[in-house]
Design a protein around this motif. Structure first.
Motif, PDB file in Angstrom:
ATOM      1  N   ASN A  49       0.842  -1.188   0.000  1.00 41.87           N
ATOM      2  CA  ASN A  49       0.000   0.000   0.000  1.00 41.87           C
ATOM      3  C   ASN A  49       0.878   1.239   0.000  1.00 41.87           C
ATOM      4  O   ASN A  49       2.109   1.150   0.122  1.00 41.87           O
ATOM      5  N   ILE A  50       0.256   2.407  -0.127  1.00 41.30           N
ATOM      6  CA  ILE A  50       1.006   3.659  -0.196  1.00 41.30           C
ATOM      7  C   ILE A  50       1.736   3.929   1.113  1.00 41.30           C
ATOM      8  O   ILE A  50       2.824   4.512   1.120  1.00 41.30           O
ATOM      9  N   GLN A  51       1.176   3.455   2.226  1.00 46.68           N
ATOM     10  CA  GLN A  51       1.823   3.655   3.524  1.00 46.68           C
ATOM     11  C   GLN A  51       3.160   2.908   3.587  1.00 46.68           C
ATOM     12  O   GLN A  51       4.126   3.397   4.182  1.00 46.68           O
ATOM     13  N   GLU A  52       3.208   1.736   2.981  1.00 50.31           N
ATOM     14  CA  GLU A  52       4.456   0.968   2.975  1.00 50.31           C
ATOM     15  C   GLU A  52       5.520   1.676   2.145  1.00 50.31           C
ATOM     16  O   GLU A  52       6.697   1.709   2.528  1.00 50.31           O
ATOM     17  N   LEU A  53       5.111   2.253   1.017  1.00 44.08           N
ATOM     18  CA  LEU A  53       6.045   3.033   0.202  1.00 44.08           C
ATOM     19  C   LEU A  53       6.528   4.250   0.977  1.00 44.08           C
ATOM     20  O   LEU A  53       7.721   4.591   0.955  1.00 44.08           O
TER      21      LEU A  53
ATOM     22  N   GLN B 104      15.124   8.033   2.186  1.00 48.64           N
ATOM     23  CA  GLN B 104      15.277   9.398   1.698  1.00 48.64           C
ATOM     24  C   GLN B 104      15.223  10.427   2.832  1.00 48.64           C
ATOM     25  O   GLN B 104      16.051  11.349   2.895  1.00 48.64           O
ATOM     26  N   SER B 105      14.249  10.273   3.727  1.00 50.89           N
ATOM     27  CA  SER B 105      14.138  11.229   4.838  1.00 50.89           C
ATOM     28  C   SER B 105      15.338  11.117   5.766  1.00 50.89           C
ATOM     29  O   SER B 105      15.863  12.129   6.255  1.00 50.89           O
ATOM     30  N   ALA B 106      15.781   9.876   6.024  1.00 52.67           N
ATOM     31  CA  ALA B 106      16.940   9.678   6.897  1.00 52.67           C
ATOM     32  C   ALA B 106      18.173  10.365   6.314  1.00 52.67           C
ATOM     33  O   ALA B 106      18.970  10.970   7.045  1.00 52.67           O
ATOM     34  N   LEU B 107      18.317  10.288   4.989  1.00 53.68           N
ATOM     35  CA  LEU B 107      19.450  10.951   4.336  1.00 53.68           C
ATOM     36  C   LEU B 107      19.350  12.467   4.485  1.00 53.68           C
ATOM     37  O   LEU B 107      20.367  13.147   4.705  1.00 53.68           O
ATOM     38  N   LEU B 108      18.143  13.007   4.406  1.00 51.66           N
ATOM     39  CA  LEU B 108      17.951  14.445   4.602  1.00 51.66           C
ATOM     40  C   LEU B 108      18.269  14.860   6.036  1.00 51.66           C
ATOM     41  O   LEU B 108      18.835  15.933   6.272  1.00 51.66           O
TER      42      LEU B 108
ATOM     43  N   ILE C 214       9.446  15.817   2.893  1.00 49.45           N
ATOM     44  CA  ILE C 214      10.142  15.940   1.614  1.00 49.45           C
ATOM     45  C   ILE C 214      10.759  14.594   1.219  1.00 49.45           C
ATOM     46  O   ILE C 214      10.726  14.195   0.049  1.00 49.45           O
ATOM     47  N   GLY C 215      11.295  13.883   2.202  1.00 48.09           N
ATOM     48  CA  GLY C 215      11.853  12.563   1.930  1.00 48.09           C
ATOM     49  C   GLY C 215      10.794  11.600   1.419  1.00 48.09           C
ATOM     50  O   GLY C 215      11.042  10.808   0.505  1.00 48.09           O
ATOM     51  N   LYS C 216       9.597  11.666   2.014  1.00 44.48           N
ATOM     52  CA  LYS C 216       8.506  10.802   1.540  1.00 44.48           C
ATOM     53  C   LYS C 216       8.124  11.155   0.109  1.00 44.48           C
ATOM     54  O   LYS C 216       7.900  10.264  -0.725  1.00 44.48           O
ATOM     55  N   ALA C 217       8.053  12.454  -0.181  1.00 36.77           N
ATOM     56  CA  ALA C 217       7.733  12.882  -1.545  1.00 36.77           C
ATOM     57  C   ALA C 217       8.800  12.403  -2.525  1.00 36.77           C
ATOM     58  O   ALA C 217       8.485  11.929  -3.626  1.00 36.77           O
ATOM     59  N   GLN C 218      10.044  12.501  -2.109  1.00 37.04           N
ATOM     60  CA  GLN C 218      11.139  12.090  -2.989  1.00 37.04           C
ATOM     61  C   GLN C 218      11.097  10.574  -3.243  1.00 37.04           C
ATOM     62  O   GLN C 218      11.320  10.118  -4.372  1.00 37.04           O
TER      63      GLN C 218
ATOM     64  N   ILE D 247       1.063  16.257  -1.904  1.00 34.15           N
ATOM     65  CA  ILE D 247       0.550  16.567  -0.556  1.00 34.15           C
ATOM     66  C   ILE D 247       1.696  16.696   0.436  1.00 34.15           C
ATOM     67  O   ILE D 247       1.717  17.615   1.268  1.00 34.15           O
ATOM     68  N   HIS D 248       2.662  15.796   0.341  1.00 31.59           N
ATOM     69  CA  HIS D 248       3.806  15.858   1.263  1.00 31.59           C
ATOM     70  C   HIS D 248       4.629  17.129   1.036  1.00 31.59           C
ATOM     71  O   HIS D 248       5.094  17.759   2.009  1.00 31.59           O
ATOM     72  N   LEU D 249       4.802  17.523  -0.225  1.00 32.37           N
ATOM     73  CA  LEU D 249       5.552  18.749  -0.504  1.00 32.37           C
ATOM     74  C   LEU D 249       4.829  19.968   0.047  1.00 32.37           C
ATOM     75  O   LEU D 249       5.453  20.864   0.658  1.00 32.37           O
ATOM     76  N   GLU D 250       3.520  20.013  -0.134  1.00 34.21           N
ATOM     77  CA  GLU D 250       2.743  21.142   0.368  1.00 34.21           C
ATOM     78  C   GLU D 250       2.769  21.179   1.890  1.00 34.21           C
ATOM     79  O   GLU D 250       2.832  22.253   2.500  1.00 34.21           O
TER      80      GLU D 250
END
Length: 241
Positions: free
Chosen positions: A78-82, A90-94, A115-119, A176-179
């Motif tokens: 599901n999208i939550q797993e992604l 990605q977020s951890a790297l940020l 932002i990491g989730k969006a990326q 949505i995550h970016l906003e």
């Protein structure tokens, strides 16, 4: 280290080999924080960065652990797993980038998470045509099922409305995550902004996706944007992300 971990999945034919490489990096991080780095160029540079910037071990371990889980070639349920995968990579790297910039701020951390989730979501979308050529589809199964789309539809490069609806739903989540990340930008220290300039490429891809009506296989989406450096300069000049 990020590139080494990222390439492991595509460079192995057996999961056991990937697990061994992941264990090497897990042991390497443990040794680095024991001030005894292995004699390996990347590990040595990581040790120096850890010493210089006092990087948090947790973020490095999250990246390794999540990459290890991702060695299984299967679609996200599901999208939550992604989003969880994106958060732990990605977020951890940020978060590590923020620490290297000398920023330790709760609002910056919150922005980094979104932002990491969006990326992560955009990366999954961008890679879809490539994965389809290898007969692999990693898009969230719940959204595919919602629109009655099978993995075979993507592998065959179908462009029907229900296929585009799947891409629209997933891309919308990235937007949505970016906003959300921008909704409290005034609280984020300006010093943190360079870590978030990756949003320039994310915005550009999502904009181009809208222009082709969410046809993930449109040739224009596989081309590099020559205007990205200009967009990056403008974003930097305006001090926004």
């Amino acid at each position: 280290m990020w590139n080494w971990l990222r390439q492991i999945k595509d460079s192995i034919t057996q999961k056991t080999t990937g697990l061994m490489r992941m264990q090497f990096w897990r042991d390497a991080v443990e040794d680095i924080y024991s001030d005894n780095p292995p004699h390996q160029p990347v590990a040595t540079e990581l040790w120096r960065a850890v010493k210089r910037h006092n990087l948090t071990k947790m973020w490095l371990m999250k990246i390794i652990d999540e990459r290890e889980k991702n060695l299984d070639d299967r679609a996200y349920r599901n999208i939550q797993e992604l989003e969880m995968y994106a958060k732990n990579t990605q977020s951890a790297l940020l978060h590590l980038t923020l620490e290297m910039l000398g920023v330790r701020d709760i609002h910056a951390d919150h922005a980094a998470s979104h932002i990491g989730k969006a990326q992560g979501i955009v990366t999954c979308l961008r890679a879809t045509p490539y994965h389809c050529t290898r007969r692999k589809v990693f898009l969230p199964m719940d959204i595919c099922m919602l629109h009655g789309v099978s993995q075979e539809d993507f592998i065959r490069g179908k462009q029907e409305k229900n296929v585009r609806d799947v891409i629209y739903d997933i891309a919308s989540q990235a937007h949505i995550h970016l906003e959300h990340a921008r909704s409290f930008s005034k609280k984020v220290p300006v010093k943190a902004y360079p870590a978030f300039f990756c949003t320039v490429a994310l915005d550009d891809y999502l904009y181009n996706m809208r222009k082709v009506d969410f046809n993930i296989f449109h040739p224009s989406l596989q081309k590099k944007s020559t205007l990205l450096p200009l967009y990056l300069y403008i974003r930097s000049w305006k001090k926004t992300y």
